[in-house]
Design a protein around this motif. Structure first.
Motif, PDB file in Angstrom:
ATOM      1  N   TRP A 150       0.823  -1.211   0.000  1.00 31.11           N
ATOM      2  CA  TRP A 150       0.000   0.000   0.000  1.00 31.11           C
ATOM      3  C   TRP A 150       0.853   1.256   0.000  1.00 31.11           C
ATOM      4  O   TRP A 150       0.471   2.272  -0.591  1.00 31.11           O
ATOM      5  CB  TRP A 150      -0.961  -0.009   1.191  1.00 31.11           C
ATOM      6  CG  TRP A 150      -2.156  -0.858   0.905  1.00 31.11           C
ATOM      7  CD1 TRP A 150      -2.433  -2.076   1.425  1.00 31.11           C
ATOM      8  CD2 TRP A 150      -3.210  -0.560  -0.012  1.00 31.11           C
ATOM      9  NE1 TRP A 150      -3.602  -2.554   0.911  1.00 31.11           N
ATOM     10  CE2 TRP A 150      -4.097  -1.648   0.017  1.00 31.11           C
ATOM     11  CE3 TRP A 150      -3.480   0.504  -0.849  1.00 31.11           C
ATOM     12  CZ2 TRP A 150      -5.254  -1.688  -0.748  1.00 31.11           C
ATOM     13  CZ3 TRP A 150      -4.626   0.470  -1.617  1.00 31.11           C
ATOM     14  CH2 TRP A 150      -5.500  -0.623  -1.566  1.00 31.11           C
ATOM     15  N   LYS A 151       1.990   1.205   0.654  1.00 27.80           N
ATOM     16  CA  LYS A 151       2.893   2.359   0.648  1.00 27.80           C
ATOM     17  C   LYS A 151       3.416   2.616  -0.764  1.00 27.80           C
ATOM     18  O   LYS A 151       3.432   3.754  -1.242  1.00 27.80           O
ATOM     19  CB  LYS A 151       4.048   2.111   1.617  1.00 27.80           C
ATOM     20  CG  LYS A 151       4.978   3.282   1.762  1.00 27.80           C
ATOM     21  CD  LYS A 151       6.052   2.981   2.799  1.00 27.80           C
ATOM     22  CE  LYS A 151       6.987   4.150   2.970  1.00 27.80           C
ATOM     23  NZ  LYS A 151       8.028   3.869   3.962  1.00 27.80           N
ATOM     24  N   ILE A 152       3.816   1.560  -1.440  1.00 26.76           N
ATOM     25  CA  ILE A 152       4.310   1.700  -2.818  1.00 26.76           C
ATOM     26  C   ILE A 152       3.196   2.198  -3.729  1.00 26.76           C
ATOM     27  O   ILE A 152       3.406   3.104  -4.553  1.00 26.76           O
ATOM     28  CB  ILE A 152       4.882   0.350  -3.313  1.00 26.76           C
ATOM     29  CG1 ILE A 152       6.176   0.032  -2.572  1.00 26.76           C
ATOM     30  CG2 ILE A 152       5.112   0.377  -4.815  1.00 26.76           C
ATOM     31  CD1 ILE A 152       6.702  -1.359  -2.823  1.00 26.76           C
ATOM     32  N   VAL A 209       3.298   5.544  -6.047  1.00 30.44           N
ATOM     33  CA  VAL A 209       3.401   5.314  -7.491  1.00 30.44           C
ATOM     34  C   VAL A 209       2.095   5.616  -8.224  1.00 30.44           C
ATOM     35  O   VAL A 209       2.128   6.075  -9.363  1.00 30.44           O
ATOM     36  CB  VAL A 209       3.843   3.849  -7.751  1.00 30.44           C
ATOM     37  CG1 VAL A 209       3.815   3.500  -9.217  1.00 30.44           C
ATOM     38  CG2 VAL A 209       5.226   3.617  -7.180  1.00 30.44           C
ATOM     39  N   VAL A 210       0.943   5.415  -7.585  1.00 29.26           N
ATOM     40  CA  VAL A 210      -0.335   5.595  -8.263  1.00 29.26           C
ATOM     41  C   VAL A 210      -1.094   6.819  -7.745  1.00 29.26           C
ATOM     42  O   VAL A 210      -1.509   7.673  -8.533  1.00 29.26           O
ATOM     43  CB  VAL A 210      -1.218   4.329  -8.111  1.00 29.26           C
ATOM     44  CG1 VAL A 210      -2.579   4.528  -8.729  1.00 29.26           C
ATOM     45  CG2 VAL A 210      -0.522   3.129  -8.728  1.00 29.26           C
ATOM     46  N   ALA A 211      -1.257   6.927  -6.432  1.00 31.80           N
ATOM     47  CA  ALA A 211      -2.127   7.963  -5.875  1.00 31.80           C
ATOM     48  C   ALA A 211      -1.542   9.365  -6.048  1.00 31.80           C
ATOM     49  O   ALA A 211      -2.229  10.270  -6.524  1.00 31.80           O
ATOM     50  CB  ALA A 211      -2.394   7.681  -4.402  1.00 31.80           C
ATOM     51  N   LEU A 212      -0.310   9.576  -5.662  1.00 31.44           N
ATOM     52  CA  LEU A 212       0.274  10.914  -5.769  1.00 31.44           C
ATOM     53  C   LEU A 212       0.390  11.404  -7.213  1.00 31.44           C
ATOM     54  O   LEU A 212       0.031  12.549  -7.497  1.00 31.44           O
ATOM     55  CB  LEU A 212       1.617  10.959  -5.051  1.00 31.44           C
ATOM     56  CG  LEU A 212       1.535  10.855  -3.517  1.00 31.44           C
ATOM     57  CD1 LEU A 212       2.920  10.877  -2.908  1.00 31.44           C
ATOM     58  CD2 LEU A 212       0.668  11.932  -2.938  1.00 31.44           C
ATOM     59  N   PRO A 213       0.851  10.587  -8.157  1.00 33.41           N
ATOM     60  CA  PRO A 213       0.825  11.053  -9.546  1.00 33.41           C
ATOM     61  C   PRO A 213      -0.594  11.300 -10.061  1.00 33.41           C
ATOM     62  O   PRO A 213      -0.820  12.212 -10.857  1.00 33.41           O
ATOM     63  CB  PRO A 213       1.504   9.926 -10.333  1.00 33.41           C
ATOM     64  CG  PRO A 213       2.372   9.256  -9.344  1.00 33.41           C
ATOM     65  CD  PRO A 213       1.634   9.346  -8.046  1.00 33.41           C
ATOM     66  N   GLY A 214      -1.562  10.516  -9.602  1.00 32.05           N
ATOM     67  CA  GLY A 214      -2.944  10.746 -10.005  1.00 32.05           C
ATOM     68  C   GLY A 214      -3.456  12.094  -9.525  1.00 32.05           C
ATOM     69  O   GLY A 214      -4.120  12.824 -10.259  1.00 32.05           O
TER      70      GLY A 214
END
Length: 111
Positions: free
Chosen positions: A38-40, A44-49
């Motif tokens: 979940w940290k990765i 990798v997904v949430a912050l760039p989104g």
């Protein structure tokens, strides 16, 4: 006979405790792996989104027309049966002269 029953109960308790300890150790290892996953995913997904959504809204705001819409004096809108208790009584509490019209039209500011 009673001795056999007590011995069986002791054996079952020891086996159950051992299995419980093994399961809790496996769950702890699985929990650590899940937290790492979940940290990765967050980085990798949430912050760039979120960054892409912010960029999209910024670009749309740059293209937005900043003109007032045409004032049409509908009889059912902007009814003032009683004056507001603040200011001059015709403007709402969160009045924006560029967006919100008064009953007789927009405020004209020469800029």
């Amino acid at each position: 006979m009673a001795a056999v029953g007590r011995l069986t109960q002791k054996l079952l308790k020891s086996v159950t405790l051992t299995q419980t300890r093994q399961l809790s150790a496996a769950a702890a290892a699985h929990g650590e792996q899940a937290a790492k996953t979940w940290k990765i995913l967050s980085f990798v997904v949430a912050l760039p989104g979120v960054a892409v959504c912010m960029l999209n809204m910024y670009l749309r705001a740059q293209q937005h027309q900043h003109e007032q819409p045409e004032f049409i004096p509908y009889s059912h809108l902007r009814i003032r049966s009683k004056r507001f208790p603040w200011g001059d009584g015709t403007k709402s509490l969160f009045h924006n002269p560029h967006v919100n019209a008064l009953p007789d039209g927009y405020e004209h500011h020469d800029e």
